[in-house]
Design an enzyme around this catalytic site. Sequence first.
Site, PDB file in Angstrom:
ATOM      1  N   ARG A  94      12.210  27.166  23.267  1.00  0.00           N
ATOM      2  CA  ARG A  94      12.333  27.890  24.520  1.00  0.00           C
ATOM      3  C   ARG A  94      13.207  29.116  24.381  1.00  0.00           C
ATOM      4  O   ARG A  94      12.932  30.148  24.959  1.00  0.00           O
ATOM      5  CB  ARG A  94      12.902  26.968  25.607  1.00  0.00           C
ATOM      6  N   ASP A  98      17.012  20.122  34.144  1.00  0.00           N
ATOM      7  CA  ASP A  98      16.671  19.853  32.749  1.00  0.00           C
ATOM      8  C   ASP A  98      17.993  19.733  31.996  1.00  0.00           C
ATOM      9  O   ASP A  98      18.615  20.731  31.636  1.00  0.00           O
ATOM     10  CB  ASP A  98      15.815  20.996  32.212  1.00  0.00           C
ATOM     11  N   ILE A  99      18.427  18.505  31.787  1.00  0.00           N
ATOM     12  CA  ILE A  99      19.749  18.244  31.219  1.00  0.00           C
ATOM     13  C   ILE A  99      19.607  17.902  29.739  1.00  0.00           C
ATOM     14  O   ILE A  99      18.984  16.901  29.375  1.00  0.00           O
ATOM     15  CB  ILE A  99      20.494  17.148  32.024  1.00  0.00           C
ATOM     16  N   GLU A 100      20.154  18.768  28.903  1.00  0.00           N
ATOM     17  CA  GLU A 100      20.022  18.629  27.458  1.00  0.00           C
ATOM     18  C   GLU A 100      21.328  19.000  26.769  1.00  0.00           C
ATOM     19  O   GLU A 100      22.267  19.492  27.389  1.00  0.00           O
ATOM     20  CB  GLU A 100      18.903  19.527  26.926  1.00  0.00           C
ATOM     21  N   ALA A 101      21.340  18.781  25.444  1.00  0.00           N
ATOM     22  CA  ALA A 101      22.450  19.191  24.588  1.00  0.00           C
ATOM     23  C   ALA A 101      23.776  18.643  25.135  1.00  0.00           C
ATOM     24  O   ALA A 101      23.844  17.493  25.557  1.00  0.00           O
ATOM     25  CB  ALA A 101      22.456  20.708  24.432  1.00  0.00           C
TER      26      ALA A 101
END
Length: 326
Positions: free
Chosen positions: A5, A149-152
Amino acid sequence: MGKLRKNLLAWAGTGVAAACAVTMTAVPALSTPEPEAAGVVSASPYLYNGWGNPPSPTEVMNASGIKNFTLAFILADGTCNPAWDGNRPLDGQDKATIDAIRGAGGDVIPSIGGYSGSKLGEVCQDSQSLAGAYQKVIDAYGLKAIDVDIEATEFENDASQTRVLEALKIVKEANPGLRTVVTFPTLVNGPNDVGKRMIDKAARIGSDVDVWTQMPFNFGGGDMAADTITSTEGLVAHLKSAFGYDDATAYAHAGISSMNGKSDTGETVDQAAFQKMADYAGEKGLGRLSFWSVNRDRPCDGAPDACGGIDQQPWDFTKIVAGLQS
């Protein structure tokens, strides 16, 4: 939906996958317990204005039949204030995109977060201020739904997870009928320990997330349709355990967000594999089916922000999602 992305990876290999015929089988529409708001959640692929050469959403709508899009990505502008990609104002280019989609009879669900950049869940210091940032986005567009969108590190850190879940609880209470989606990475067998912790925490604090959407890719290979189904069944099992849901309710709270074509790790989700995911989603009554991304859903010219790296016609994957609209 993975590092492509914003951190474009070197393309792994030069071959293009063999052509794959798509059979558009009729399947039930996805679960829609609140029709007006649920429609924008249940079948809405990602579209990203800040990446490559984004397609015209109205052209995609006309060609594919899709009604709704998930728009990426809202980040922090350096403070606890939302901005597209952290630098575009809420009333700029992206609002024009939203207006165009709505003018054509569709709607949007903004995605807050993503893999890269400065996340509101980390910059905002408490759940109240984070809820205030979410509310600015809701008010700017009169939204029916939001996706986090919860990431990293935002995903991995217990404190930021808690802020996100508490903030979602606050905005749901302040906006009756608002639907909330949490999108997060996963393993082949379902949520990892961090994902399970997040779901368990939501159950404990009463954060009524409408759809928990996994990103079932970057596993390193294998049968992507089968692995996606296995991963989703793992999610459903944990939702039943955490919330006490029955089967139908658990499936309605589960979602899939795949990655069309080549993934970050070189896996291939072709049209046939994605159709199997859609069939499963419709049959089980999942709450959401999406993919990363419409920008990539077209024949390939070699650029990972412009195509999925497989042999296809324009909007093959978008048409599959459109087949699940209510």
